[in-house]
Design a protein around this motif. Structure first.
Motif, short mmCIF file in Angstrom:
data_model
loop_
_atom_site.label_atom_id
_atom_site.label_comp_id
_atom_site.label_asym_id
_atom_site.label_seq_id
_atom_site.Cartn_x
_atom_site.Cartn_y
_atom_site.Cartn_z
N GLY A 106 0.80 -1.22 0.00
CA GLY A 106 0.00 0.00 0.00
C GLY A 106 0.83 1.27 0.00
O GLY A 106 0.50 2.24 -0.69
N SER A 107 1.91 1.29 0.78
CA SER A 107 2.73 2.51 0.82
C SER A 107 3.35 2.78 -0.55
O SER A 107 3.41 3.94 -1.00
CB SER A 107 3.85 2.38 1.86
N ASP A 108 3.79 1.72 -1.20
CA ASP A 108 4.32 1.87 -2.57
C ASP A 108 3.24 2.40 -3.51
O ASP A 108 3.50 3.22 -4.40
CB ASP A 108 4.74 0.52 -3.16
N ALA A 138 -5.92 11.03 8.25
CA ALA A 138 -5.76 10.02 7.20
C ALA A 138 -4.51 9.17 7.43
O ALA A 138 -3.55 9.62 8.06
CB ALA A 138 -5.63 10.71 5.84
N TYR A 139 -4.53 7.95 6.91
CA TYR A 139 -3.34 7.12 6.88
C TYR A 139 -3.09 6.70 5.44
O TYR A 139 -3.99 6.14 4.79
CB TYR A 139 -3.50 5.87 7.77
N HIS A 140 -1.93 7.01 4.94
CA HIS A 140 -1.60 6.66 3.56
C HIS A 140 -0.26 5.93 3.48
O HIS A 140 0.47 6.06 2.50
CB HIS A 140 -1.57 7.91 2.68
N GLY A 141 0.08 5.18 4.52
CA GLY A 141 1.32 4.43 4.51
C GLY A 141 2.49 5.25 5.01
O GLY A 141 2.33 6.38 5.48
N CYS A 193 -7.81 10.56 -0.66
CA CYS A 193 -8.87 10.35 0.31
C CYS A 193 -9.17 8.86 0.48
O CYS A 193 -9.34 8.15 -0.50
CB CYS A 193 -10.07 11.10 -0.26
N GLU A 194 -9.20 8.39 1.73
CA GLU A 194 -9.67 7.03 1.99
C GLU A 194 -11.20 7.09 2.00
O GLU A 194 -11.76 7.87 2.79
CB GLU A 194 -9.23 6.56 3.38
N PRO A 195 -11.88 6.26 1.23
CA PRO A 195 -13.35 6.31 1.25
C PRO A 195 -13.91 6.11 2.67
O PRO A 195 -14.85 6.80 3.07
CB PRO A 195 -13.76 5.18 0.32
C1 LIG Z 1 -5.45 3.57 3.42
C2 LIG Z 1 -4.07 3.00 3.48
N1 LIG Z 1 -3.15 3.40 2.58
C3 LIG Z 1 -1.91 2.90 2.59
C4 LIG Z 1 -1.52 1.96 3.50
C5 LIG Z 1 -0.11 1.42 3.50
O1 LIG Z 1 -0.10 0.09 3.13
P1 LIG Z 1 1.17 -0.86 3.49
O2 LIG Z 1 1.18 -0.99 4.97
O3 LIG Z 1 0.86 -2.13 2.73
O4 LIG Z 1 2.38 -0.20 2.96
C6 LIG Z 1 -2.44 1.50 4.44
C7 LIG Z 1 -2.05 0.47 5.44
O5 LIG Z 1 -2.79 0.16 6.34
C8 LIG Z 1 -3.74 2.04 4.44
O6 LIG Z 1 -4.64 1.67 5.36
#
Ligand SMILES: Cc1ncc(COP(=O)(O)O)c(C=O)c1O
Length: 417
Positions: A106-108, A138-141, A193-195
């Protein structure tokens, strides 16, 4: 204690109190080294959609690894597994004709999408469109862009200057419009944006919010990016949450449920609008990972998608959403529970009346009652089990939470909240 440095861990505490090795999984349950069984209330980390112990996925991966574990996908190279997976994922994409770029998680996916958004405007000659707007909480990795646009302060602090951008209030479409207008739409590349906000605490969108922010982005020529790393592959009762909310994101990031965690894999789904400039001869997006399109990971994803389709688990997740709401409902009457958030997919959180110590202690009490959960950024307990969870599992879970929070409060304060 071994040499293992755990992710997102207070290692002083881990060293003092020890690790919990998980050695086996089966359906919605995992087992520790002593054979103790735990209900997996979090599906690992929101990923194990099809449940643990699926020999079919292990066998598909083994077959692929015996033939070819991996080969680089740069330039014109591919493997049958990567090409087939791209076709299958594109077929679920909210925007027809989308292209699929693979990465390792996800982070990638988030960092790839952020670079792609900025580079898209560069290709169009709009060099000043570089800012990314995201949401508080928000969390985007954890990669460079993900850390910069993430809205959970402790995840951003202490790393020096981050990538310039702006953050807006979580549920206010007006705040997004105002912020883009203040920055100048000619400087804003994208809104991420996370839905459904996940790690920030499981906050479903208010009615109409997502549709409105998408409209605001369109109107101002800002790319709308749906981060579906959690919500993708069924967790919101549709293949993607975008489908549920009628969204047509310019870019969509996904990971986790694409393999149900059997191997690491992430993807960016690019709508035809964004992909088009990069598919012209002579243009190259100079971006890619060693393991982009890893054949073994793609084989895991294909077998995982087979299971989701054959067992109709996306529809199953829609049913489970209702059961989750029903099973957790009694907890909202509990004097030590502040709020139960549920109702958008197999995603819920139970917020307690108390501080971080109560949440932490409740987690420990849950463990001793055979439930593994996690405390989210706002202190609430995460509930996002595999799709093979039954109603009976959920009822047992709700009872365990009620007991655990009670026991935690007694242990901490002798009875008071
Ligand atoms: C919305 C969202 N984006 C990105 C990530 C990052 O994913 P990863 O941990 O696989 O790098 C996460 C991980 O929980 C997430 O919830």
């Amino acid at each position: 204690m071994t040499s293992y440095w755990h992710p997102f861990a207070d290692m002083g505490v881990v060293e003092a109190s020890g690790e919990l090795p998980i050695v086996r999984g089966e359906g919605a349950y995992v087992f520790d080294a002593d054979g103790r069984r735990y209900f997996d209330a979090t599906a690992g980390l929101w990923y194990c959609n099809v449940g643990h112990g699926r020999a079919e996925i292990a066998e598909a991966v083994a077959r692929q690894l015996r033939v070819l574990a991996a080969y680089n996908n740069y330039g014109d190279l591919t493997t049958p597994a990567a090409s087939e997976l791209a076709e299958r994922v594109a077929a679920f994409a909210p925007v027809p004709g989308s292209k699929v770029f693979f990465c390792s998680g996800g982070s990638d996916a988030v960092d790839s999408a952020a670079k792609l958004a900025r580079r898209y405007w560069y290709e169009l000659g709009r060099l000043e469109k570089t800012l990314i707007v995201s949401r508080v909480g928000a969390y985007h990795g954890v990669n460079g862009f993900g850390t910069s646009i993430g809205g959970i302060p402790p995840n951003r602090d202490g790393f020096g200057p981050l990538i310039e951008g702006a953050q807006v209030e979580r549920d206010s479409a007006a705040a997004l419009a105002d912020t883009i207008d203040r920055l100048g739409a000619e400087r804003v590349a994208a809104f991420f944006c996370e839905p459904v906000v996940g790690a920030g605490g499981v906050f479903p969108p208010p009615p109409g919010y997502l549709e409105e922010v998408e409209r605001i982005c369109r109107e101002r020529d800002v790319l709308f990016v749906a981060d579906e790393v959690i919500t993708g592959f069924g967790r919101c009762g549709r293949w993607f949450a975008s489908e549920r909310f009628g969204l047509q994101p310019d870019l969509l990031t996904c990971a986790k449920g694409i393999t149900s965690g059997y191997l690491p894999l992430g993807a960016v789904i690019a709508s035809p609008r964004v992909a088009e400039p990069f598919f012209r001869p002579g243009v190259m997006w100079r971006h890619g990972y060693t393991y982009s399109g890893h054949a073994g990971a793609c084989a895991a994803a294909l077998a995982n998608l087979d299971i989701i389709e054959r067992e109709r688990l996306v529809g199953g997740a829609a049913d489970l959403e209702r059961e989750l709401v029903e099973a957790l409902a009694p907890l909202s009457e509990h004097e030590r529970v502040r709020e139960v958030r549920a109702g958008t997919g197999v995603l819920a959180a139970v917020a307690l009346e108390g501080d971080a110590a109560l949440s932490a202690r409740t987690l420990a009490e849950l463990r001793s009652r055979g439930v593994l959960s996690r405390v989210l950024a706002d202190g609430a307990l995460q509930i996002s089990p595999p799709f093979v969870t039954t109603r009976a599992d959920l009822d047992t879970l709700a009872e365990a939470i009620a007991d655990a929070v009670e026991a935690a409060a007694v242990a901490l304060t002798g009875g008071g909240v």
